[in-house]
Write an enzyme that holds these catalytic residues in place. Structure first.
Site, PDB file in Angstrom:
ATOM      1  N   TYR A 167      14.233  31.614   4.526  1.00  0.00           N
ATOM      2  CA  TYR A 167      12.994  32.235   4.999  1.00  0.00           C
ATOM      3  C   TYR A 167      13.105  32.576   6.473  1.00  0.00           C
ATOM      4  O   TYR A 167      13.633  31.797   7.271  1.00  0.00           O
ATOM      5  CB  TYR A 167      11.808  31.294   4.792  1.00  0.00           C
ATOM      6  CG  TYR A 167      11.365  31.207   3.340  1.00  0.00           C
ATOM      7  CD1 TYR A 167      10.974  32.349   2.640  1.00  0.00           C
ATOM      8  CD2 TYR A 167      11.331  29.984   2.684  1.00  0.00           C
ATOM      9  CE1 TYR A 167      10.564  32.266   1.319  1.00  0.00           C
ATOM     10  CE2 TYR A 167      10.915  29.893   1.364  1.00  0.00           C
ATOM     11  CZ  TYR A 167      10.532  31.038   0.684  1.00  0.00           C
ATOM     12  OH  TYR A 167      10.133  30.956  -0.612  1.00  0.00           O
ATOM     13  N   ARG A 223     -10.729  -0.646  14.899  1.00  0.00           N
ATOM     14  CA  ARG A 223     -10.690   0.064  13.628  1.00  0.00           C
ATOM     15  C   ARG A 223     -11.672  -0.707  12.742  1.00  0.00           C
ATOM     16  O   ARG A 223     -12.860  -0.695  13.011  1.00  0.00           O
ATOM     17  CB  ARG A 223      -9.239   0.091  13.102  1.00  0.00           C
ATOM     18  CG  ARG A 223      -9.019   1.053  11.964  1.00  0.00           C
ATOM     19  CD  ARG A 223      -7.549   1.186  11.574  1.00  0.00           C
ATOM     20  NE  ARG A 223      -6.969  -0.045  11.076  1.00  0.00           N
ATOM     21  CZ  ARG A 223      -5.741  -0.154  10.577  1.00  0.00           C
ATOM     22  NH1 ARG A 223      -4.955   0.900  10.510  1.00  0.00           N
ATOM     23  NH2 ARG A 223      -5.271  -1.304  10.136  1.00  0.00           N
ATOM     24  N   ARG A 279       1.223 -10.602   7.056  1.00  0.00           N
ATOM     25  CA  ARG A 279       1.255  -9.412   6.191  1.00  0.00           C
ATOM     26  C   ARG A 279       2.394  -8.494   6.592  1.00  0.00           C
ATOM     27  O   ARG A 279       2.316  -7.817   7.605  1.00  0.00           O
ATOM     28  CB  ARG A 279      -0.071  -8.635   6.340  1.00  0.00           C
ATOM     29  CG  ARG A 279      -1.336  -9.470   6.212  1.00  0.00           C
ATOM     30  CD  ARG A 279      -2.583  -8.603   6.395  1.00  0.00           C
ATOM     31  NE  ARG A 279      -2.648  -7.939   7.675  1.00  0.00           N
ATOM     32  CZ  ARG A 279      -3.277  -8.414   8.749  1.00  0.00           C
ATOM     33  NH1 ARG A 279      -3.911  -9.564   8.692  1.00  0.00           N
ATOM     34  NH2 ARG A 279      -3.279  -7.732   9.872  1.00  0.00           N
ATOM     35  N   HIS A 281      -6.086  -7.507  13.064  1.00  0.00           N
ATOM     36  CA  HIS A 281      -4.889  -6.676  13.090  1.00  0.00           C
ATOM     37  C   HIS A 281      -4.520  -6.420  14.547  1.00  0.00           C
ATOM     38  O   HIS A 281      -5.376  -6.118  15.375  1.00  0.00           O
ATOM     39  CB  HIS A 281      -5.176  -5.353  12.358  1.00  0.00           C
ATOM     40  CG  HIS A 281      -3.947  -4.579  11.982  1.00  0.00           C
ATOM     41  ND1 HIS A 281      -2.819  -5.146  11.429  1.00  0.00           N
ATOM     42  CD2 HIS A 281      -3.670  -3.246  12.084  1.00  0.00           C
ATOM     43  CE1 HIS A 281      -1.907  -4.212  11.200  1.00  0.00           C
ATOM     44  NE2 HIS A 281      -2.396  -3.052  11.588  1.00  0.00           N
ATOM     45  N   LYS A 323       0.842  -1.200   0.000  1.00  0.00           N
ATOM     46  CA  LYS A 323       0.000   0.000   0.000  1.00  0.00           C
ATOM     47  C   LYS A 323       0.879   1.253   0.000  1.00  0.00           C
ATOM     48  O   LYS A 323       2.085   1.171   0.288  1.00  0.00           O
ATOM     49  CB  LYS A 323      -0.920  -0.016   1.229  1.00  0.00           C
ATOM     50  CG  LYS A 323      -0.184   0.023   2.557  1.00  0.00           C
ATOM     51  CD  LYS A 323      -1.150  -0.182   3.730  1.00  0.00           C
ATOM     52  CE  LYS A 323      -0.418  -0.171   5.054  1.00  0.00           C
ATOM     53  NZ  LYS A 323      -1.309  -0.534   6.178  1.00  0.00           N
ATOM     54  N   CYS A 363      12.697  24.817   2.484  1.00  0.00           N
ATOM     55  CA  CYS A 363      11.792  25.429   1.509  1.00  0.00           C
ATOM     56  C   CYS A 363      10.973  24.323   0.833  1.00  0.00           C
ATOM     57  O   CYS A 363      11.184  23.141   1.067  1.00  0.00           O
ATOM     58  CB  CYS A 363      12.571  26.186   0.446  1.00  0.00           C
ATOM     59  SG  CYS A 363      13.718  27.411   1.090  1.00  0.00           S
ATOM     60  N   MET A 364      10.069  24.730  -0.029  1.00  0.00           N
ATOM     61  CA  MET A 364       9.232  23.759  -0.716  1.00  0.00           C
ATOM     62  C   MET A 364      10.070  22.833  -1.611  1.00  0.00           C
ATOM     63  O   MET A 364       9.819  21.632  -1.686  1.00  0.00           O
ATOM     64  CB  MET A 364       8.170  24.474  -1.550  1.00  0.00           C
ATOM     65  CG  MET A 364       7.176  23.541  -2.201  1.00  0.00           C
ATOM     66  SD  MET A 364       5.955  24.406  -3.199  1.00  0.00           S
ATOM     67  CE  MET A 364       4.799  24.961  -1.963  1.00  0.00           C
ATOM     68  N   ASP A 365      11.067  23.402  -2.294  1.00  0.00           N
ATOM     69  CA  ASP A 365      11.803  22.632  -3.303  1.00  0.00           C
ATOM     70  C   ASP A 365      13.301  22.563  -3.042  1.00  0.00           C
ATOM     71  O   ASP A 365      14.028  21.950  -3.818  1.00  0.00           O
ATOM     72  CB  ASP A 365      11.589  23.278  -4.685  1.00  0.00           C
ATOM     73  CG  ASP A 365      10.154  23.701  -4.869  1.00  0.00           C
ATOM     74  OD1 ASP A 365       9.292  22.822  -4.789  1.00  0.00           O
ATOM     75  OD2 ASP A 365       9.901  24.915  -5.029  1.00  0.00           O
TER      76      ASP A 365
HETATM   77  C1  LIG Z   1      -0.560  -1.432   6.920  1.00  0.00           C
HETATM   78  C2  LIG Z   1      -1.070  -2.739   7.388  1.00  0.00           C
HETATM   79  C3  LIG Z   1      -0.207  -3.840   7.499  1.00  0.00           C
HETATM   80  C4  LIG Z   1       1.297  -3.704   7.348  1.00  0.00           C
HETATM   81  O1  LIG Z   1       1.801  -3.167   8.534  1.00  0.00           O
HETATM   82  P1  LIG Z   1       3.380  -3.097   8.822  1.00  0.00           P
HETATM   83  O2  LIG Z   1       3.444  -2.757  10.259  1.00  0.00           O
HETATM   84  O3  LIG Z   1       3.926  -2.041   7.929  1.00  0.00           O
HETATM   85  O4  LIG Z   1       3.930  -4.435   8.514  1.00  0.00           O
HETATM   86  C5  LIG Z   1      -0.747  -5.066   7.805  1.00  0.00           C
HETATM   87  N1  LIG Z   1      -2.079  -5.206   8.006  1.00  0.00           N
HETATM   88  C6  LIG Z   1      -2.935  -4.180   7.951  1.00  0.00           C
HETATM   89  C7  LIG Z   1      -4.383  -4.418   8.189  1.00  0.00           C
HETATM   90  C8  LIG Z   1      -2.458  -2.911   7.657  1.00  0.00           C
HETATM   91  O5  LIG Z   1      -3.303  -1.875   7.614  1.00  0.00           O
END
Ligand SMILES: *Cc1c(COP(=O)(O)O)cnc(C)c1O
Length: 377
Positions: free
Chosen positions: A268, A136, A223, A164, A42, A316-318
């Site tokens: 700045y 969540r 995951r 999770h 992601k 700065c921005m850039d």
């Molecule tokens: C982002 C996410 C992960 C990955 O988490 P890490 O701590 O980066 O390994 C796994 N499961 C869910 C549901 C997440 O939102």
């Protein structure tokens, strides 16, 4: 490392796909038998580029990926990623057709979301999210009736069930105990499903810190996000002998050098004030590239010719300013390393994140797409 002639960008990311591959293999080795790595790609693979990362992992035998939203999943499919792609976040039910079209597996956020997805009339593959205490997404793990009703919805085919963990990164005894509570709730819910003839499909609960800090789990998938990229959320989590390899470097250039007499201000707000005769380098990266603006005034440093040099004044921005008074060799065009190695020196992502009061996950995932990515094989 040699850069001569190879580069044209003002600022760029370098991603070592060999490091990602090493981390994936190491994480896979920490999992129980029958448990496979689900690569969390992601947020453009936490700033590493989701498509190249996923394609290279797929070549290595990784068969499942997780994204945050439909668009991220569709982008992977369009580029030929073939394995399971799980959308971890909410997808509006009116997008069910797109989920089916791109063969994405959708997380069911709760019973209400499941009903709305099913009502569209489009057959969908889904994983049920169970809420084991994070509060969540997920159907409350103890609410077997809601799980059963969602499981039985006509257009949803449940191919997985997951949860999770929210404190698995913490060594505190009370947090370890809470992780165990979450695991017990999860396996309890899965056992009740199986006992009443509802196939939970493939189960998964660990993310990176769950893999790093827990014993192998009896799950089909684990995951991994941040650990796959070879960094820890915080530097203090990094073991003395670190098995992971950071994959990302962030670099820019010296655009120009300035000499300031003592007492002169720069940038700045004239926030930098030269204490003595000072040489400043103007560096070609700024907060619009995804660097936290506060880094410059929070003690941020860069590497030039293998030497650490402090940022000066406000970012700065850039662009940003660096004090190179101690580095007389500095020259226009020099490569500037904001994250990564240069010679014997290294600035780790954990160091930058800590200065900005954040975690590497946030800092890396914000690195803007104005920075091209060069891949090392
Ligand atoms: C982002 C996410 C992960 C990955 O988490 P890490 O701590 O980066 O390994 C796994 N499961 C869910 C549901 C997440 O939102």
């Amino acid at each position: 490392m040699k850069y001569e002639g190879a580069l044209t960008a003002r600022a760029w990311r370098e991603v070592d796909l060999g490091a990602v591959s090493h981390n994936a293999a190491w994480l896979q080795g920490r999992m129980g038998p029958g448990c496979r790595l689900m690569a969390v790609v992601k947020a453009d693979a936490y700033g590493h580029g989701a498509v190249p990362v996923a394609i290279s992992l797929e070549e290595q035998g990784v068969r499942s990926f997780a994204v945050a939203c439909l668009a991220e999943g569709a982008a992977l499919r369009r580029q030929g990623v073939d394995g399971l792609i799980l959308v971890l976040g909410y997808t509006p039910p009116e997008e069910a057709g797109e989920l089916a079209r791109w063969r994405l597996t959708q997380c069911v956020a709760d019973e209400f979301h499941g009903r709305a997805l099913s009502a569209g009339g489009m057959p969908l593959e889904v994983h049920l999210a169970l809420d084991t205490g994070m509060h969540r997404l997920g159907i409350p793990a103890e609410d077997h009736e809601a799980i059963a009703r969602t499981w039985a919805l006509p257009n949803l085919k449940v191919t997985g069930t997951f949860s999770h963990l929210c404190v698995s990164d913490s060594p505190r005894p009370e947090d370890r105990a809470f992780t165990q509570v979450q695991l017990d709730r999860f396996y309890g819910a899965v056992a009740r499903m199986a006992a009443s003839g509802l196939d939970p499909g493939q189960v998964h609960i660990q993310a990176s810190y769950g893999i790093l800090n827990l014993l192998p789990q009896r799950c089909a998938w684990a995951r991994a996000g941040i650990a796959l990229y070879g960094v820890y959320s915080r530097g203090e989590d990094r073991p003395a002998s670190d098995p992971l390899r950071p994959a990302l470097s962030l670099r820019a250039r010296v655009a120009a050098l300035r000499t300031l007499p003592a007492g002169e201000g720069a940038g700045y707000g004239l926030a930098f004030r030269a204490g003595g005769d000072t040489k400043l380098a103007v560096v070609t990266i700024g907060y619009a590239d995804g660097l936290p603006r506060m880094l410059a005034q929070a003690g941020g440093e860069v590497l030039i010719r293998g030497a650490r040099c402090p940022m000066a004044g406000r970012m700065c921005m850039d662009q940003l300013l660096v004090d190179v008074t101690g580095l007389p060799q500095a020259a226009p065009g020099d490569v500037v390393t904001l994250i990564g190695r240069d010679g014997g020196a290294e600035i780790r992502a954990e160091e930058v994140a800590a200065r900005c009061d954040t975690i590497t996950n946030e800092m890396l995932s914000r690195l803007g797409n104005r920075l091209p990515i060069r891949y090392h094989p």
